[in-house]
Design a protein around this motif. Structure first.
Motif, PDB file in Angstrom:
ATOM      1  N   VAL A  99       0.554  -1.240  -0.242  1.00 48.71           N
ATOM      2  CA  VAL A  99       0.149   0.366  -0.217  1.00 48.71           C
ATOM      3  C   VAL A  99       0.976   1.338   0.093  1.00 48.71           C
ATOM      4  CG1 VAL A  99      -0.198   0.740   1.901  1.00 48.71           C
ATOM      5  CG2 VAL A  99      -2.295   0.216   0.956  1.00 48.71           C
ATOM      6  N   ASP A 100       1.917   0.827   0.832  1.00 46.22           N
ATOM      7  CA  ASP A 100       2.534   2.995   0.724  1.00 46.22           C
ATOM      8  C   ASP A 100       4.168   2.627  -0.270  1.00 46.22           C
ATOM      9  OD1 ASP A 100       4.499   0.611   2.328  1.00 46.22           O
ATOM     10  OD2 ASP A 100       4.742   2.031   3.830  1.00 46.22           O
ATOM     11  N   LYS A 101       3.867   1.706  -1.256  1.00 42.45           N
ATOM     12  CA  LYS A 101       5.543   1.182  -1.954  1.00 42.45           C
ATOM     13  C   LYS A 101       5.037   2.230  -3.025  1.00 42.45           C
ATOM     14  CE  LYS A 101       7.316  -2.824  -0.688  1.00 42.45           C
ATOM     15  NZ  LYS A 101       6.599  -2.899   0.258  1.00 42.45           N
ATOM     16  N   ASP A 102       6.009   3.028  -3.780  1.00 44.42           N
ATOM     17  CA  ASP A 102       5.732   3.710  -5.391  1.00 44.42           C
ATOM     18  C   ASP A 102       5.879   2.532  -6.319  1.00 44.42           C
ATOM     19  OD1 ASP A 102       6.453   6.050  -3.951  1.00 44.42           O
ATOM     20  OD2 ASP A 102       9.017   5.610  -4.388  1.00 44.42           O
ATOM     21  N   GLU A 103       4.835   2.838  -6.954  1.00 42.37           N
ATOM     22  CA  GLU A 103       4.537   2.679  -8.286  1.00 42.37           C
ATOM     23  C   GLU A 103       3.785   0.649  -8.242  1.00 42.37           C
ATOM     24  OE1 GLU A 103       7.344   2.663 -11.555  1.00 42.37           O
ATOM     25  OE2 GLU A 103       5.940   4.392 -11.506  1.00 42.37           O
ATOM     26  N   ARG A 104       3.218   1.111  -6.813  1.00 44.62           N
ATOM     27  CA  ARG A 104       2.299  -0.603  -5.924  1.00 44.62           C
ATOM     28  C   ARG A 104       2.049  -1.397  -7.514  1.00 44.62           C
ATOM     29  NH1 ARG A 104       0.463   3.906  -3.496  1.00 44.62           N
ATOM     30  NH2 ARG A 104      -2.237   4.130  -3.841  1.00 44.62           N
ATOM     31  N   GLU A 105       1.322  -0.196  -7.943  1.00 41.09           N
ATOM     32  CA  GLU A 105       0.336  -1.055  -9.617  1.00 41.09           C
ATOM     33  C   GLU A 105       1.024  -1.300 -10.244  1.00 41.09           C
ATOM     34  OE1 GLU A 105      -0.255   2.342  -8.615  1.00 41.09           O
ATOM     35  OE2 GLU A 105      -1.989   2.790  -7.627  1.00 41.09           O
ATOM     36  N   TYR A 106       2.169  -1.788 -10.092  1.00 36.23           N
ATOM     37  CA  TYR A 106       2.615  -2.393 -11.178  1.00 36.23           C
ATOM     38  C   TYR A 106       3.683  -3.024 -11.257  1.00 36.23           C
ATOM     39  CZ  TYR A 106       1.439   2.375 -13.891  1.00 36.23           C
ATOM     40  OH  TYR A 106       0.874   3.437 -14.339  1.00 36.23           O
ATOM     41  N   MET A 107       3.479  -3.097 -10.314  1.00 32.78           N
ATOM     42  CA  MET A 107       4.450  -4.534  -9.501  1.00 32.78           C
ATOM     43  C   MET A 107       4.472  -5.952 -10.150  1.00 32.78           C
ATOM     44  SD  MET A 107       6.640  -3.864  -6.778  1.00 32.78           S
ATOM     45  CE  MET A 107       6.156  -2.061  -5.684  1.00 32.78           C
ATOM     46  N   LEU A 108       3.344  -6.321 -10.616  1.00 33.16           N
ATOM     47  CA  LEU A 108       3.751  -7.892 -11.433  1.00 33.16           C
ATOM     48  C   LEU A 108       3.646  -7.376 -12.708  1.00 33.16           C
ATOM     49  CD1 LEU A 108       1.784 -10.348 -11.106  1.00 33.16           C
ATOM     50  CD2 LEU A 108      -0.138  -9.565 -11.721  1.00 33.16           C
ATOM     51  N   LYS A 109       3.035  -6.484 -13.122  1.00 30.29           N
ATOM     52  CA  LYS A 109       4.882  -5.940 -14.770  1.00 30.29           C
ATOM     53  C   LYS A 109       5.229  -5.825 -14.670  1.00 30.29           C
ATOM     54  CE  LYS A 109       3.840  -2.407 -18.179  1.00 30.29           C
ATOM     55  NZ  LYS A 109       1.989  -2.468 -18.651  1.00 30.29           N
ATOM     56  N   ASN A 110       5.818  -5.208 -13.913  1.00 31.09           N
ATOM     57  CA  ASN A 110       7.636  -5.610 -14.208  1.00 31.09           C
ATOM     58  C   ASN A 110       7.858  -6.817 -13.653  1.00 31.09           C
ATOM     59  OD1 ASN A 110       6.990  -2.332 -14.507  1.00 31.09           O
ATOM     60  ND2 ASN A 110       7.643  -1.641 -12.040  1.00 31.09           N
ATOM     61  N   ALA A 111       7.488  -7.579 -13.121  1.00 30.35           N
ATOM     62  CA  ALA A 111       7.673  -8.869 -12.599  1.00 30.35           C
ATOM     63  C   ALA A 111       7.490 -10.102 -14.051  1.00 30.35           C
ATOM     64  CB  ALA A 111       7.032  -9.353 -11.349  1.00 30.35           C
ATOM     65  N   ILE A 112       6.564  -9.733 -15.053  1.00 29.32           N
ATOM     66  CA  ILE A 112       6.250 -10.556 -16.050  1.00 29.32           C
ATOM     67  C   ILE A 112       6.507 -10.444 -17.093  1.00 29.32           C
ATOM     68  CG2 ILE A 112       5.313 -11.905 -14.269  1.00 29.32           C
ATOM     69  CD1 ILE A 112       2.261 -11.002 -15.884  1.00 29.32           C
ATOM     70  N   ALA A 113       6.401  -8.812 -17.321  1.00 28.35           N
ATOM     71  CA  ALA A 113       6.432  -8.392 -18.671  1.00 28.35           C
ATOM     72  C   ALA A 113       7.468  -9.482 -19.586  1.00 28.35           C
ATOM     73  CB  ALA A 113       6.854  -6.772 -18.658  1.00 28.35           C
ATOM     74  N   HIS A 114       8.415  -9.621 -19.732  1.00 28.01           N
ATOM     75  CA  HIS A 114       9.736 -10.186 -19.469  1.00 28.01           C
ATOM     76  C   HIS A 114       9.612 -11.528 -20.168  1.00 28.01           C
ATOM     77  CE1 HIS A 114      10.824 -11.793 -16.249  1.00 28.01           C
ATOM     78  NE2 HIS A 114      11.690 -12.532 -16.814  1.00 28.01           N
ATOM     79  N   LEU A 115       8.351 -11.913 -19.489  1.00 31.72           N
ATOM     80  CA  LEU A 115       7.753 -13.513 -19.604  1.00 31.72           C
ATOM     81  C   LEU A 115       7.385 -13.852 -21.724  1.00 31.72           C
ATOM     82  CD1 LEU A 115       6.646 -14.786 -16.130  1.00 31.72           C
ATOM     83  CD2 LEU A 115       9.514 -15.410 -17.829  1.00 31.72           C
ATOM     84  N   LYS A 116       6.551 -12.743 -21.957  1.00 32.32           N
ATOM     85  CA  LYS A 116       6.111 -12.698 -23.199  1.00 32.32           C
ATOM     86  C   LYS A 116       6.336 -13.249 -23.996  1.00 32.32           C
ATOM     87  CE  LYS A 116       2.995  -8.836 -23.811  1.00 32.32           C
ATOM     88  NZ  LYS A 116       2.813  -7.884 -23.961  1.00 32.32           N
ATOM     89  N   SER A 117       7.865 -13.451 -24.293  1.00 33.58           N
ATOM     90  CA  SER A 117       8.292 -13.809 -25.383  1.00 33.58           C
ATOM     91  C   SER A 117       8.723 -15.815 -25.011  1.00 33.58           C
ATOM     92  CB  SER A 117       9.718 -13.002 -25.115  1.00 33.58           C
ATOM     93  OG  SER A 117      10.454 -13.375 -24.344  1.00 33.58           O
ATOM     94  N   SER A 118       8.093 -15.195 -23.901  1.00 34.96           N
ATOM     95  CA  SER A 118       8.818 -17.081 -23.371  1.00 34.96           C
ATOM     96  C   SER A 118       7.303 -17.806 -23.517  1.00 34.96           C
ATOM     97  CB  SER A 118       8.969 -17.529 -22.262  1.00 34.96           C
ATOM     98  OG  SER A 118      10.464 -16.720 -22.198  1.00 34.96           O
ATOM     99  N   TYR A 119       6.183 -17.620 -23.519  1.00 33.34           N
ATOM    100  CA  TYR A 119       4.771 -18.111 -23.622  1.00 33.34           C
ATOM    101  C   TYR A 119       3.874 -17.730 -24.841  1.00 33.34           C
ATOM    102  CZ  TYR A 119       5.901 -20.439 -18.943  1.00 33.34           C
ATOM    103  OH  TYR A 119       6.933 -20.735 -17.978  1.00 33.34           O
ATOM    104  N   ASP A 120       3.361 -18.194 -25.386  1.00 36.59           N
ATOM    105  CA  ASP A 120       2.046 -17.870 -26.181  1.00 36.59           C
ATOM    106  C   ASP A 120       1.170 -17.503 -25.350  1.00 36.59           C
ATOM    107  OD1 ASP A 120       3.114 -19.367 -28.500  1.00 36.59           O
ATOM    108  OD2 ASP A 120       2.288 -21.087 -28.033  1.00 36.59           O
ATOM    109  N   TYR A 121       0.652 -18.009 -24.190  1.00 38.66           N
ATOM    110  CA  TYR A 121      -0.109 -17.458 -23.963  1.00 38.66           C
ATOM    111  C   TYR A 121      -0.872 -16.910 -22.278  1.00 38.66           C
ATOM    112  CZ  TYR A 121      -3.583 -17.150 -27.693  1.00 38.66           C
ATOM    113  OH  TYR A 121      -3.836 -17.165 -28.773  1.00 38.66           O
TER     114      TYR A 121
END
Length: 254
Positions: A99-121
Motif C-alpha cells: 500500500v505505501d510502495k511507489d508504483e504499487r500498481e505496476y509490481m506484477l507488470k514489472n515482474a512478468i513483462a519479459h515472460l511474453k517472449s517465452s509463452y503464447d498466453y
C-alpha cells in the motif's frame, strides 16, 4: 510475442478459476505454451492444477514482493504445455504490504513483462475483488476476460467492473482491451438462463464470446481431483466448451 489475459470479475462464484484452469489446459492441448498466474489468495487455481497449496514456498506473493524472479516462481504442471506461478494463503497480506510502495500498481507488470517472449498466453486468475491485486493484474495485462454467470444478479456489478477497466485504461494501462465477456453456468432448461444470454448479447453484442460454458457436473468434480476438465473427462460437455473457447481465442489472436 505472447499475450497476457486477466480473468476478472469482483463477484465471487462466476467461474473465474474454472475458466482460468480449463482455458489454460485447453490452450495447452492445442499446442500453445501457457503460463497461469494464480493471483487469488484462495489459491484454487493452484490446487485445481494438482499442486498442494500448503507446500507452495515460492509463488505470486514473493514475485510481487520482488524477492524472487518470475523464473524462480514458475512450476511445471501435469497439464501439457502449462506452467503455473502458484499462490498461497499468505498472498492475503500483499495488499497491505504494497500500500505505501511507489508504483504499487505496476509490481506484477514489472515482474512478468519479459515472460511474453517465452509463452503464447499468460493467464492471470484474479481474486473476487477490485483491490490492489486485481489492479496489478489489469495493469500487467493486454486484455481481460470477464466471466458472467447466467443467473439473476449476472449484470449487477458488471458496470462497476467496466468502469474499473476504463479507469485502468486511463491511468495505468492504455493498451488494456476487453478480450470478451464469457457466459458461464448456462442451463438451457431455465428460462432465466436464456433471458440472461439474450440480455448480455443485446447490450454487449460484439464483446460476448460465441462459446457459452454450460452447467456441467464433471466440471464441478474435476477440481476435487486436482485436475483440469481436459484431464478429468475430455469427453464431457465442459471439456468441449473450454476447447471451443480456446479455439475462439486463438482465432481472434492470429
Amino acid at each position: 510475442m505472447g499475450k497476457i489475459i486477466a480473468i476478472a470479475n469482483q463477484k465471487g462464484g462466476v467461474g473465474k478459476t474454472t475458466t482460468s484452469v480449463n482455458l489454460a489446459a485447453s490452450l495447452g492441448v492445442l499446442e500453445k505454451k501457457v503460463l497461469l498466474i494464480d493471483a487469488d489468495p484462495q489459491a484454487n487455481a493452484t490446487s485445481g492444477l494438482g499442486l498442494i497449496v500448503e507446500q507452495v514456498e515460492v509463488g505470486t506473493y514473493q514475485l510481487l514482493e520482488h524477492t524472487v524472479s518470475a523464473e524462480e516462481s514458475i512450476v511445471k504442471t501435469d497439464s501439457p504445455n502449462v506452467d503455473i506461478i502458484p499462490a498461497h494463503i499468505d498472498l492475503v497480506a500483499i495488499e497491505i504490504e504494497l500500500v505505501d510502495k511507489d508504483e504499487r500498481e505496476y509490481m506484477l507488470k514489472n515482474a512478468i513483462a519479459h515472460l511474453k517472449s517465452s509463452y503464447d498466453y499468460i493467464l492471470i486468475d484474479c481474486a473476487p475483488s477490485l483491490g490492489l491485486l486485481t489492479l496489478n493484474a489489469l495493469t500487467a495485462s493486454d486484455a481481460v476476460i470477464i466471466p458472467i454467470q447466467c443467473e439473476y444478479f449476472a449484470l449487477e456489478g458488471l458496470g462497476k467492473l467496466l468502469n474499473t477497466v476504463k479507469s485502468v485504461q486511463k491511468i495505468h494501462n492504455q493498451e488494456l482491451d476487453i478480450e470478451g465477456l464469457l457466459l458461464t453456468m448456462y442451463d438451457s432448461r431455465l428460462r432465466l438462463s436464456n433471458q440472461v444470454v439474450e440480455e448480455v448479447q443485446k447490450h454487449f453484442s460484439d464483446m460476448v464470446f460465441e462459446t457459452i460454458i454450460q452447467r456441467n457436473v464433471r466440471l464441478g468434480e474435476a477440481p476435487s481431483y486436482g485436475e483440469s476438465i481436459i484431464k478429468y473427462d475430455v469427453s464431457s460437455k465442459g471439456a468441449s466448451n473450454y476447447l471451443s473457447l480456446a479455439e475462439e481465442i486463438i482465432k481472434k489472436n492470429i
